[in-house]
Design an enzyme around this catalytic site. Structure first.
Site, PDB file in Angstrom:
ATOM      1  N   ASP A 187      23.506  57.895  10.019  1.00  0.00           N
ATOM      2  CA  ASP A 187      22.225  58.367  10.572  1.00  0.00           C
ATOM      3  C   ASP A 187      21.507  57.213  11.263  1.00  0.00           C
ATOM      4  O   ASP A 187      20.936  57.372  12.348  1.00  0.00           O
ATOM      5  CB  ASP A 187      21.322  58.908   9.453  1.00  0.00           C
ATOM      6  N   LYS A 199      22.547  63.321  -0.327  1.00  0.00           N
ATOM      7  CA  LYS A 199      22.744  62.013   0.312  1.00  0.00           C
ATOM      8  C   LYS A 199      22.573  60.829  -0.647  1.00  0.00           C
ATOM      9  O   LYS A 199      23.159  59.769  -0.434  1.00  0.00           O
ATOM     10  CB  LYS A 199      21.792  61.863   1.501  1.00  0.00           C
TER      11      LYS A 199
END
Ligand code: ATR
Length: 313
Positions: free
Chosen positions: A103, A66
């Site tokens: 997210d 990420k």
């Protein structure tokens, strides 16, 4: 040619992304495929350099990439810049790579849809990893009055606190404490929201709970990002205490829907995606319960036979 999408990560054994995304693509009649690609760290650099010329139109990105993907991207949205991590890539027609983070808004949406009002609330977050980072920034952006970060490794909680305060554009109280009953007890006393961002309670350790259930009360909402099992020990304890609960499946679904908006500008059919996700989770639990949003799953999921993970060498 169908448009190709995939999730990359290492290891990828437990991903539910193909189930969710393919359910949407199928329901909308889109010629798109979504696969799981296990990408070995040794192959990561070559994969990323070849990505602009590949057949992929977009990627979902998970642990441990990420942050690593950012140095290959040509653009990033403001959420990525603030959080320092992305979970979504879009390959632009010219080959440029654009990075996004769904997210954070996925968590915000899951809470809002469950009727949890973050604005002005005192909140407690356990964990200080990547998921906690995205969630804490979203809590701050959504107007939380305070965020108490409680973590096993205090230095990580302190580091996240520092980053949040650095980015804060209004008054917000942020504290960092070690994962101890006293710290949790104090933080939870007048809290309206408790969020577990750790893997405590995740299959196969389904009998674990990130806090003493006695600390929960009916004035608090409890959000657990663990989605396997759908109803964790924490959520069961929260329900028993009369608390509102938000399961991790909702964050997973909302962040995926946000990815589809980014890739295809579509409004993903959330109910279809939810049914597909709960079905695969419940199939493994042998639960005869109907597939509804508030479904419970007391049994652990043992395997995901419908998710084929293809290695990239
Ligand atoms: P993610 O990106 O999914 O958040 P991560 O960055 O590895 O994953 O973070 C996991 C978080 O869960 C961390 O806050 C971790 O605590 P440490 O910072 O002390 O490592 C926490 N965590 C994981 N397992 C835990 C356990 N058994 N007990 C307490 N905390 C745990």
């Amino acid at each position: 040619m169908p448009h190709e999408y995939a999730v990359i990560g290492w290891p990828l054994g437990h991903t539910m992304s193909p189930v969710i995304h393919n359910a949407s693509f199928h329901a909308l009649g889109l010629e798109c495929t979504f696969s799981a690609r296990e990408l070995h760290p040794d192959a990561f650099d070559r994969f990323m350099r070849e990505l602009p010329r590949s057949s992929f139109k977009g990627l979902a990105v998970t642990i441990p990439y990420k942050t690593k993907i950012l140095s290959y991207c040509h653009e990033q949205d403001s959420t990525v810049s603030a959080i320092g991590a992305a979970n979504t890539l879009r390959v632009e027609p010219g080959g440029a790579l654009a990075a996004f983070n769904t997210d954070a808004p996925g968590a915000g949406r899951a809470l809002a849809e469950a009727g949890v009002d973050v604005k002005g609330s005192r909140t407690v977050v356990i964990g200080a990893g990547g998921a906690a980072r995205a969630i804490c920034f979203q809590l701050m952006w959504d107007g939380a009055a305070s965020i108490a970060i409680v973590n096993r490794t205090l230095s990580r909680a302190e580091s996240l606190r520092g980053d949040l305060l650095h980015a804060a554009s209004r008054d917000v109280t942020i504290t960092a404490s070690p994962l101890e009953k006293n710290a949790l007890s104090t933080a939870l006393e007048d809290a309206r929201l408790f969020i577990n961002t750790t893997s405590i309670g995740m299959y196969p350790r389904v009998d674990e709970c990130p806090l003493d259930p006695d600390l929960l009360h009916d004035g608090i909402a409890v959000f657990d990002i663990v989605y396997n099992p759908v109803e964790t020990k924490l959520l069961r304890a929260a329900k028993a205490a009369g608390a509102k609960t938000v399961p991790g499946t909702e964050m997973l679904l909302h962040q995926a829907a946000a990815q589809q908006r980014i890739w295809r500008s579509i409004d993903a059919p959330l109910n279809t995606m939810r049914a597909a996700l709960l079905q695969i989770l419940h199939t493994r639990s042998c639960s005869p319960q109907p597939l509804t949003q508030n479904n419970s799953c007391y049994q652990p999921v043992r395997m995901y036979s419908k998710v084929v993970v293809q290695p990239i060498h």
